[in-house]
Design a protein around this motif. Structure first.
Motif, PDB file in Angstrom:
ATOM      1  N   TYR A  99       0.746  -0.966  -0.215  1.00  0.00           N
ATOM      2  CA  TYR A  99      -0.123  -0.015   0.447  1.00  0.00           C
ATOM      3  C   TYR A  99       1.227   1.374   0.251  1.00  0.00           C
ATOM      4  CZ  TYR A  99      -3.762  -3.262   1.209  1.00  0.00           C
ATOM      5  OH  TYR A  99      -4.376  -4.351   0.933  1.00  0.00           O
ATOM      6  N   ALA A 100       0.900   2.178  -1.205  1.00  0.00           N
ATOM      7  CA  ALA A 100       1.397   2.752  -1.076  1.00  0.00           C
ATOM      8  C   ALA A 100       1.705   4.693  -0.351  1.00  0.00           C
ATOM      9  CB  ALA A 100       1.222   4.160  -2.416  1.00  0.00           C
ATOM     10  N   SER A 101       0.455   4.324   0.897  1.00  0.00           N
ATOM     11  CA  SER A 101       0.484   5.399   2.183  1.00  0.00           C
ATOM     12  C   SER A 101       1.360   4.434   2.900  1.00  0.00           C
ATOM     13  CB  SER A 101      -1.074   4.499   2.443  1.00  0.00           C
ATOM     14  OG  SER A 101      -1.422   3.440   2.994  1.00  0.00           O
ATOM     15  N   ASP A 102       1.693   3.474   3.394  1.00  0.00           N
ATOM     16  CA  ASP A 102       2.755   2.847   4.092  1.00  0.00           C
ATOM     17  C   ASP A 102       3.695   3.544   4.060  1.00  0.00           C
ATOM     18  OD1 ASP A 102       0.455   0.965   5.481  1.00  0.00           O
ATOM     19  OD2 ASP A 102       0.874  -0.739   4.147  1.00  0.00           O
ATOM     20  N   GLN A 103       4.584   3.601   2.427  1.00  0.00           N
ATOM     21  CA  GLN A 103       5.295   4.217   2.115  1.00  0.00           C
ATOM     22  C   GLN A 103       5.936   5.642   3.313  1.00  0.00           C
ATOM     23  OE1 GLN A 103       7.491   2.909  -1.225  1.00  0.00           O
ATOM     24  NE2 GLN A 103       5.601   1.328  -1.150  1.00  0.00           N
TER      25      GLN A 103
END
Length: 248
Positions: A99-103
């Protein structure tokens, strides 16, 4: 083109099944070929390219789409009130490889350095809400689909998930091969009170493009069946982590 499983009454992963071609909305049916010569002789205007399968009525009653309307895609924030307003259960299926949000959060860099283990954070609005809702007797539950070996994003979720569990969420995990054998869907959704589905749309980079809220009884019933099947076979987070380490 993507093919999405709409449902199957089979308990062993066999046919019959209904699928949807996601780009067109057309329906694909899987079943036993019609072989009775008397029935074949009664078919009309048959093209050489056409084939016929026999489907149980139950399959169509339970899983055939009831309406052509597709709920509008809305920002996640417009539906976030459901996480505090649900009455009994909030259940999630996670299928993405990352998930892009985790990065985008500080914990990601700590994870890359190897010095991050998730723990309950009372200053986190998400953790605080889980603790508050579960203290009221509500249930937060989640099944995560994990590749073998896990992706970097999935390893991060295994680490960060410990904080969610400490806050009160019950997180379980299932290898992707098992999820495919069980014919679980390949998209993410939340199910609130066995009544409302929050279905996610992601791009190829794992960025959330928005969500769709679905209350159609047939789709909700299908989501409930997915929940029961996935929950039965999934493994609690701490035990699953031990499995991953033993394989590594």
């Amino acid at each position: 083109m993507g093919l999405r499983l709409l449902g199957t009454p089979s308990k062993d992963g066999g046919c019959p099944s209904l699928y949807e071609i996601e780009e067109t909305g057309e329906i694909v049916a899987q079943g036993e070929r019609l072989a009775d010569p008397d029935h074949l002789a009664q078919l009309r205007d048959v093209k050489e390219s056409e084939g016929f399968v026999v489907l149980p009525r139950e399959l169509l009653v339970r899983f055939a789409p009831r309406e052509a309307h597709v709920p509008d895609l809305i920002p996640f924030e417009e539906a976030s009130h459901l996480f505090s307003e649900f009455e009994h259960t909030a259940w999630r299926l996670e299928t993405q490889r990352g998930y892009a949000s985790d990065q985008e959060i500080p914990e990601w860099q700590r994870f890359l350095r190897g010095d991050y283990v998730g723990c309950f954070d009372p200053t986190s609005p998400w953790d605080a809400n889980i603790r508050r809702q579960t203290n009221e007797g509500k249930r937060f539950e989640r099944v995560r689909i994990v590749d073998d070996p896990p992706t970097q994003g999935q390893l991060f979720l295994l680490a960060s998930g410990l904080g969610n569990v400490e806050a009160g969420e019950d997180i379980r995990n299932l290898y992707r091969a098992d999820a495919r054998r069980l014919r679980l869907p390949d998209y993410d959704f939340w199910l609130f009170d066995s009544r409302v589905i929050m279905k996610f749309d992601f791009d190829d980079e794992g960025t959330c493009l928005g969500v769709r809220l679905i209350e159609d009884p047939t789709e909700v019933l299908g989501a409930c069946q997915v929940r029961d099947l996935a929950w039965h076979h999934a493994v609690p987070t701490t035990r699953f982590q031990e499995q991953v380490r033993s394989r590594g």
